[in-house]
Design a protein around this motif. Structure first.
Motif, PDB file in Angstrom:
ATOM      1  N   ASP A  77      -9.778 -10.030 -27.798  1.00 30.88           N
ATOM      2  CA  ASP A  77     -11.067 -10.755 -26.883  1.00 30.88           C
ATOM      3  C   ASP A  77     -11.489 -10.407 -26.010  1.00 30.88           C
ATOM      4  N   THR A  78     -11.300  -8.862 -25.482  1.00 29.13           N
ATOM      5  CA  THR A  78     -12.028  -7.950 -25.079  1.00 29.13           C
ATOM      6  C   THR A  78     -13.998  -8.028 -25.648  1.00 29.13           C
ATOM      7  N   ALA A  79     -14.669  -8.438 -24.275  1.00 29.04           N
ATOM      8  CA  ALA A  79     -15.846  -8.869 -25.226  1.00 29.04           C
ATOM      9  C   ALA A  79     -16.786  -9.382 -24.131  1.00 29.04           C
ATOM     10  N   VAL A  80     -18.235  -9.409 -24.570  1.00 28.82           N
ATOM     11  CA  VAL A  80     -19.798  -9.730 -23.268  1.00 28.82           C
ATOM     12  C   VAL A  80     -19.895 -11.325 -23.824  1.00 28.82           C
ATOM     13  N   TYR A  81     -19.466 -12.611 -22.903  1.00 23.70           N
ATOM     14  CA  TYR A  81     -18.804 -13.958 -22.872  1.00 23.70           C
ATOM     15  C   TYR A  81     -20.676 -13.857 -22.259  1.00 23.70           C
ATOM     16  N   TYR A  82     -20.977 -15.245 -23.848  1.00 20.65           N
ATOM     17  CA  TYR A  82     -21.833 -15.609 -22.813  1.00 20.65           C
ATOM     18  C   TYR A  82     -22.531 -17.045 -22.478  1.00 20.65           C
ATOM     19  N   CYS A  83     -22.593 -18.003 -21.509  1.00 21.06           N
ATOM     20  CA  CYS A  83     -22.545 -19.534 -21.608  1.00 21.06           C
ATOM     21  C   CYS A  83     -24.172 -19.429 -22.183  1.00 21.06           C
ATOM     22  N   ASN A  84     -24.123 -21.453 -22.881  1.00 24.95           N
ATOM     23  CA  ASN A  84     -24.957 -21.184 -23.750  1.00 24.95           C
ATOM     24  C   ASN A  84     -25.233 -22.987 -23.555  1.00 24.95           C
ATOM     25  N   GLY A  85     -26.566 -23.823 -22.822  1.00 23.33           N
ATOM     26  CA  GLY A  85     -26.200 -24.941 -22.594  1.00 23.33           C
ATOM     27  C   GLY A  85     -27.753 -25.728 -23.434  1.00 23.33           C
ATOM     28  N   PHE A  86     -27.669 -26.824 -23.874  1.00 23.89           N
ATOM     29  CA  PHE A  86     -28.415 -27.936 -24.566  1.00 23.89           C
ATOM     30  C   PHE A  86     -28.818 -28.625 -22.727  1.00 23.89           C
ATOM     31  N   VAL A  87     -30.698 -28.179 -22.071  1.00 21.60           N
ATOM     32  CA  VAL A  87     -30.880 -29.076 -21.194  1.00 21.60           C
ATOM     33  C   VAL A  87     -32.327 -29.790 -21.900  1.00 21.60           C
ATOM     34  N   ARG A  88     -32.155 -30.968 -20.967  1.00 23.92           N
ATOM     35  CA  ARG A  88     -33.322 -31.395 -20.945  1.00 23.92           C
ATOM     36  C   ARG A  88     -33.785 -31.185 -19.503  1.00 23.92           C
ATOM     37  N   ALA A  89     -34.734 -30.812 -19.476  1.00 21.51           N
ATOM     38  CA  ALA A  89     -35.731 -30.306 -18.166  1.00 21.51           C
ATOM     39  C   ALA A  89     -36.503 -31.639 -17.115  1.00 21.51           C
ATOM     40  N   THR A  90     -36.955 -32.355 -17.819  1.00 21.43           N
ATOM     41  CA  THR A  90     -37.767 -33.706 -16.909  1.00 21.43           C
ATOM     42  C   THR A  90     -37.082 -34.857 -18.473  1.00 21.43           C
TER      43      THR A  90
END
Length: 121
Positions: free
Chosen positions: A89-102
């Motif tokens: 499980d060793t790794a760099v963990y990245y967060c991802n998100g789909f976002v509508r800004a307006t």
């Protein structure tokens, strides 16, 4: 502009637990699916877990039964609770998100800067 900031990574022994968090900030109208990815040295980035705005989740086979993804929509935050951690499980963990800004804008894909998770004795 939207920023995703991860926190909570670190060093943990095999069999241990760790929780990472990712907070979204900035110009946000609505956040749709959020997810956690990871990238180990010499390997491609892979999906670990995802969660829709309605709370529907999916997991990579390698983490099913050990990891739990959740989110707090009021705080624009997604969490990944990692249990029974293994060296793989060793790794760099990245967060991802789909976002509508307006309300009238399109949906864009955003990434955090990553947080290191190391599982070692």
């Amino acid at each position: 502009q939207v920023q995703l900031v991860e926190s909570g990574g670190g060093l943990v022994q095999p069999g241990g637990s760790l929780r990472v968090s990712c907070a979204a900030s900035g110009s946000i109208y609505r956040i749709y699916t959020m997810g956690w990815y990871r990238q180990a040295p010499g390997k491609q980035r892979e999906l670990v877990a995802g969660i829709t705005s309605d709370g529907i989740t999916n997991y990579a086979d390698s983490v099913k039964g050990r990891f739990i993804i959740s989110r707090d929509n009021a705080k624009n935050t997604v969490y990944l609770q990692m249990n029974s951690l293994k060296s793989e499980d060793t790794a760099v963990y990245y967060c991802n998100g789909f976002v509508r800004a307006t309300a009238w804008g399109g949906i864009k894909d955003y990434w955090g800067q990553g947080t290191q998770v190391t599982v070692s004795s």
